[in-house]
Design a protein around this motif. Structure first.
Motif, PDB file in Angstrom:
ATOM      1  N   ALA A 143       0.723  -1.233  -0.029  1.00 46.27           N
ATOM      2  CA  ALA A 143      -0.035   0.118  -0.053  1.00 46.27           C
ATOM      3  C   ALA A 143       0.777   1.381  -0.143  1.00 46.27           C
ATOM      4  O   ALA A 143       2.034   1.194   0.547  1.00 46.27           O
ATOM      5  N   ARG A 144       0.260   2.198  -0.499  1.00 40.41           N
ATOM      6  CA  ARG A 144       0.970   3.517  -0.637  1.00 40.41           C
ATOM      7  C   ARG A 144       0.149   4.422   0.454  1.00 40.41           C
ATOM      8  O   ARG A 144      -0.869   4.239   0.702  1.00 40.41           O
ATOM      9  N   PHE A 145       0.679   5.324   1.202  1.00 39.38           N
ATOM     10  CA  PHE A 145       0.393   6.383   2.150  1.00 39.38           C
ATOM     11  C   PHE A 145       0.969   7.829   2.207  1.00 39.38           C
ATOM     12  O   PHE A 145       1.935   7.753   1.491  1.00 39.38           O
ATOM     13  N   LYS A 146       0.308   8.441   2.679  1.00 36.93           N
ATOM     14  CA  LYS A 146       1.014  10.051   2.579  1.00 36.93           C
ATOM     15  C   LYS A 146       2.053  10.259   3.866  1.00 36.93           C
ATOM     16  O   LYS A 146       1.701   9.592   4.910  1.00 36.93           O
ATOM     17  N   ALA A 147       3.112  11.056   3.424  1.00 34.17           N
ATOM     18  CA  ALA A 147       4.169  11.213   4.268  1.00 34.17           C
ATOM     19  C   ALA A 147       4.656  12.275   3.854  1.00 34.17           C
ATOM     20  O   ALA A 147       4.856  12.794   2.762  1.00 34.17           O
ATOM     21  N   HIS A 155      16.007   6.604  11.529  1.00 30.74           N
ATOM     22  CA  HIS A 155      15.067   5.849  11.223  1.00 30.74           C
ATOM     23  C   HIS A 155      13.753   6.335  10.942  1.00 30.74           C
ATOM     24  O   HIS A 155      13.147   7.445  11.574  1.00 30.74           O
ATOM     25  N   LEU A 156      13.079   6.180   9.794  1.00 31.67           N
ATOM     26  CA  LEU A 156      11.784   6.837   9.209  1.00 31.67           C
ATOM     27  C   LEU A 156      10.700   7.050  10.487  1.00 31.67           C
ATOM     28  O   LEU A 156      10.469   6.359  11.135  1.00 31.67           O
ATOM     29  N   GLY A 157      10.400   8.292  10.513  1.00 31.31           N
ATOM     30  CA  GLY A 157       9.622   8.702  11.529  1.00 31.31           C
ATOM     31  C   GLY A 157       8.096   9.103  11.465  1.00 31.31           C
ATOM     32  O   GLY A 157       7.465   8.294  10.708  1.00 31.31           O
ATOM     33  N   ALA A 158       7.598   9.665  12.149  1.00 30.11           N
ATOM     34  CA  ALA A 158       6.075   9.896  12.592  1.00 30.11           C
ATOM     35  C   ALA A 158       5.312  10.704  11.447  1.00 30.11           C
ATOM     36  O   ALA A 158       4.083  10.667  11.847  1.00 30.11           O
ATOM     37  N   TYR A 159       5.857  11.521  10.905  1.00 33.04           N
ATOM     38  CA  TYR A 159       5.016  12.396  10.090  1.00 33.04           C
ATOM     39  C   TYR A 159       4.464  11.806   8.690  1.00 33.04           C
ATOM     40  O   TYR A 159       4.941  12.049   7.643  1.00 33.04           O
ATOM     41  N   ALA A 160       3.816  10.697   8.996  1.00 32.70           N
ATOM     42  CA  ALA A 160       3.424  10.014   7.873  1.00 32.70           C
ATOM     43  C   ALA A 160       2.208   9.047   8.323  1.00 32.70           C
ATOM     44  O   ALA A 160       1.857   9.169   9.724  1.00 32.70           O
ATOM     45  N   GLU A 161       1.572   8.429   7.658  1.00 31.49           N
ATOM     46  CA  GLU A 161       0.183   7.522   8.120  1.00 31.49           C
ATOM     47  C   GLU A 161       0.509   6.496   8.670  1.00 31.49           C
ATOM     48  O   GLU A 161      -0.260   5.692   9.216  1.00 31.49           O
ATOM     49  N   LYS A 162       1.856   5.838   8.289  1.00 33.86           N
ATOM     50  CA  LYS A 162       2.299   4.635   9.001  1.00 33.86           C
ATOM     51  C   LYS A 162       3.630   4.812   9.368  1.00 33.86           C
ATOM     52  O   LYS A 162       4.505   5.469   8.991  1.00 33.86           O
ATOM     53  N   ALA A 163       4.185   3.713  10.242  1.00 32.57           N
ATOM     54  CA  ALA A 163       5.586   3.810  10.508  1.00 32.57           C
ATOM     55  C   ALA A 163       5.827   2.096  10.891  1.00 32.57           C
ATOM     56  O   ALA A 163       4.934   1.486  11.342  1.00 32.57           O
ATOM     57  N   ARG A 164       7.041   1.682  10.358  1.00 33.49           N
ATOM     58  CA  ARG A 164       7.486   0.377  10.954  1.00 33.49           C
ATOM     59  C   ARG A 164       8.777   0.620  11.916  1.00 33.49           C
ATOM     60  O   ARG A 164       9.546   1.271  11.584  1.00 33.49           O
ATOM     61  N   VAL A 165       8.520  -0.052  13.037  1.00 40.21           N
ATOM     62  CA  VAL A 165       9.460   0.339  14.235  1.00 40.21           C
ATOM     63  C   VAL A 165       9.824  -1.166  14.784  1.00 40.21           C
ATOM     64  O   VAL A 165       8.939  -1.948  14.670  1.00 40.21           O
ATOM     65  N   ARG A 211      -0.414   2.218  12.388  1.00 41.50           N
ATOM     66  CA  ARG A 211      -1.041   3.476  11.810  1.00 41.50           C
ATOM     67  C   ARG A 211      -0.924   4.651  12.572  1.00 41.50           C
ATOM     68  O   ARG A 211      -1.387   4.713  13.875  1.00 41.50           O
ATOM     69  N   VAL A 212      -0.110   5.610  12.327  1.00 45.65           N
ATOM     70  CA  VAL A 212       0.167   7.068  13.206  1.00 45.65           C
ATOM     71  C   VAL A 212      -1.214   7.780  12.949  1.00 45.65           C
ATOM     72  O   VAL A 212      -1.776   7.984  11.996  1.00 45.65           O
ATOM     73  N   THR A 213      -1.653   7.965  14.369  1.00 48.73           N
ATOM     74  CA  THR A 213      -2.877   8.545  14.362  1.00 48.73           C
ATOM     75  C   THR A 213      -2.523  10.247  14.715  1.00 48.73           C
ATOM     76  O   THR A 213      -3.329  11.136  14.546  1.00 48.73           O
ATOM     77  N   HIS A 214      -1.458  10.258  15.626  1.00 49.27           N
ATOM     78  CA  HIS A 214      -1.140  11.664  16.222  1.00 49.27           C
ATOM     79  C   HIS A 214       0.314  11.644  16.211  1.00 49.27           C
ATOM     80  O   HIS A 214       1.083  10.786  16.518  1.00 49.27           O
ATOM     81  N   SER A 215       0.790  12.983  16.199  1.00 52.39           N
ATOM     82  CA  SER A 215       2.499  13.342  16.528  1.00 52.39           C
ATOM     83  C   SER A 215       2.252  14.713  16.849  1.00 52.39           C
ATOM     84  O   SER A 215       1.188  15.211  17.016  1.00 52.39           O
ATOM     85  N   CYS A 216       3.439  15.311  17.350  1.00 53.96           N
ATOM     86  CA  CYS A 216       3.589  16.675  17.590  1.00 53.96           C
ATOM     87  C   CYS A 216       4.725  17.206  17.023  1.00 53.96           C
ATOM     88  O   CYS A 216       5.581  16.393  16.425  1.00 53.96           O
ATOM     89  N   LEU A 217       4.856  18.540  17.261  1.00 55.50           N
ATOM     90  CA  LEU A 217       6.149  19.162  16.386  1.00 55.50           C
ATOM     91  C   LEU A 217       6.960  19.570  17.394  1.00 55.50           C
ATOM     92  O   LEU A 217       6.537  20.298  18.549  1.00 55.50           O
ATOM     93  N   ASN A 218       8.316  18.975  17.706  1.00 57.72           N
ATOM     94  CA  ASN A 218       9.333  19.547  18.632  1.00 57.72           C
ATOM     95  C   ASN A 218      10.398  20.250  17.838  1.00 57.72           C
ATOM     96  O   ASN A 218      10.385  20.357  16.673  1.00 57.72           O
ATOM     97  N   TYR A 219      11.164  20.801  18.741  1.00 61.05           N
ATOM     98  CA  TYR A 219      12.187  21.668  18.236  1.00 61.05           C
ATOM     99  C   TYR A 219      12.940  20.995  17.407  1.00 61.05           C
ATOM    100  O   TYR A 219      13.262  21.366  16.218  1.00 61.05           O
ATOM    101  N   LYS A 220      13.543  19.674  17.549  1.00 59.17           N
ATOM    102  CA  LYS A 220      14.371  18.782  16.841  1.00 59.17           C
ATOM    103  C   LYS A 220      13.497  18.523  15.431  1.00 59.17           C
ATOM    104  O   LYS A 220      14.190  18.592  14.298  1.00 59.17           O
ATOM    105  N   PHE A 257       5.344  16.723   0.533  1.00 61.01           N
ATOM    106  CA  PHE A 257       4.117  15.704   1.212  1.00 61.01           C
ATOM    107  C   PHE A 257       4.118  15.052  -0.242  1.00 61.01           C
ATOM    108  O   PHE A 257       3.451  15.445  -1.088  1.00 61.01           O
ATOM    109  N   THR A 258       4.288  13.450   0.039  1.00 58.02           N
ATOM    110  CA  THR A 258       4.231  12.599  -1.226  1.00 58.02           C
ATOM    111  C   THR A 258       3.603  11.510  -0.596  1.00 58.02           C
ATOM    112  O   THR A 258       3.293  11.082   0.292  1.00 58.02           O
TER     113      THR A 258
END
Length: 171
Positions: free
Chosen positions: A2-6, A97-107, A36-45, A20-21
C-alpha cells in the motif's frame, strides 16, 4: 504494498527539500511492528530537521517526526497485536529511522509502549517527548532524594518544550 501520505526530506546537490508525497509501505525500514500513526507533535528537533537548519537528519530520504501515537496494524512482536494502541518517543526515529510524519511507521516493538491507561492519543502527544523528558528528569531527582523541602529548583528554557513541562510538573 500500500501507499500512504508522508512528509519526506530528500537531499540533493541543491541541498535539502521537503515534500508531502505518496510513500510505498515496502520502503519502510526494518521493524517488527507496523503502526497506523494517528497523532504526533512538533518538537524543536523536528523543526530543525524539516528546515535543514541543523544536521538532525542522518540518512535520506527521511520521514521526520520523533514521536507518535497510533494503532498497531501488523506485528511479529510478542507484546503487540493488531488493534493495540501504542506510543513511541525517541529511538532515533525521524533522524536515522523513518519517522512519525506519515500515516504509517514500521519500528521495533521494543521501542513502543502501550498507550497509558487514562490518556488519549491526543493527550500523549500533547505531553510528547518534551513532557516525557521532563518527567524522567524529575524522577531522577526524586531517586536521588531531592524533595521540595530542599529548596527552589531552577529551570532553564522554560518558555517551551521540556522547560515549560518541567515547570508545570514542579508546581
Amino acid at each position: 504494498m500500500a501507499r500512504f501520505k508522508a512528509w519526506v526530506i530528500e537531499k540533493g546537490e541543491a541541498g535539502q527539500s521537503l515534500s508531502f508525497t505518496d510513500f510505498d509501505e515496502a520502503d519502510l525500514m526494518d521493524g517488527d511492528v507496523t503502526v497506523r500513526v494517528t497523532h504526533s507533535c512538533l518538537n524543536y528537533k523536528d523543526g530543525l530537521a524539516m528546515t535543514g537548519a541543523s544536521p538532525v537528519v542522518r540518512r535520506f530520504p527521511m520521514i521526520p517526526g520523533i514521536d507518535f501515537s497510533g494503532v498497531v496494524e501488523a506485528s511479529d512482536h510478542p507484546e503487540y497485536k493488531p488493534g493495540d494502541a501504542v506510543v513511541l518517543t525517541g529511538w532515533g526515529v525521524g533522524e536515522t529511522h523513518l519517522g512519525a510524519y506519515a500515516e504509517k511507521a514500521r519500528v521495533k516493538g521494543d521501542w513502543l509502549v502501550p498507550l497509558p491507561a487514562g490518556l488519549s492519543p491526543e493527550q500523549t502527544m500533547a505531553i510528547g517527548t518534551a513532557g516525557y523528558t521532563a518527567m524522567l528528569c524529575l524522577m531522577a531527582l526524586e531517586a536521588h532524594g531531592v524533595t521540595p523541602k530542599d529548596g527552589p529548583a531552577l529551570v532553564t528554557g522554560a518558555s517551551g518544550g521540556v522547560g515549560s513541562v518541567a515547570v508545570a510538573l514542579l508546581a
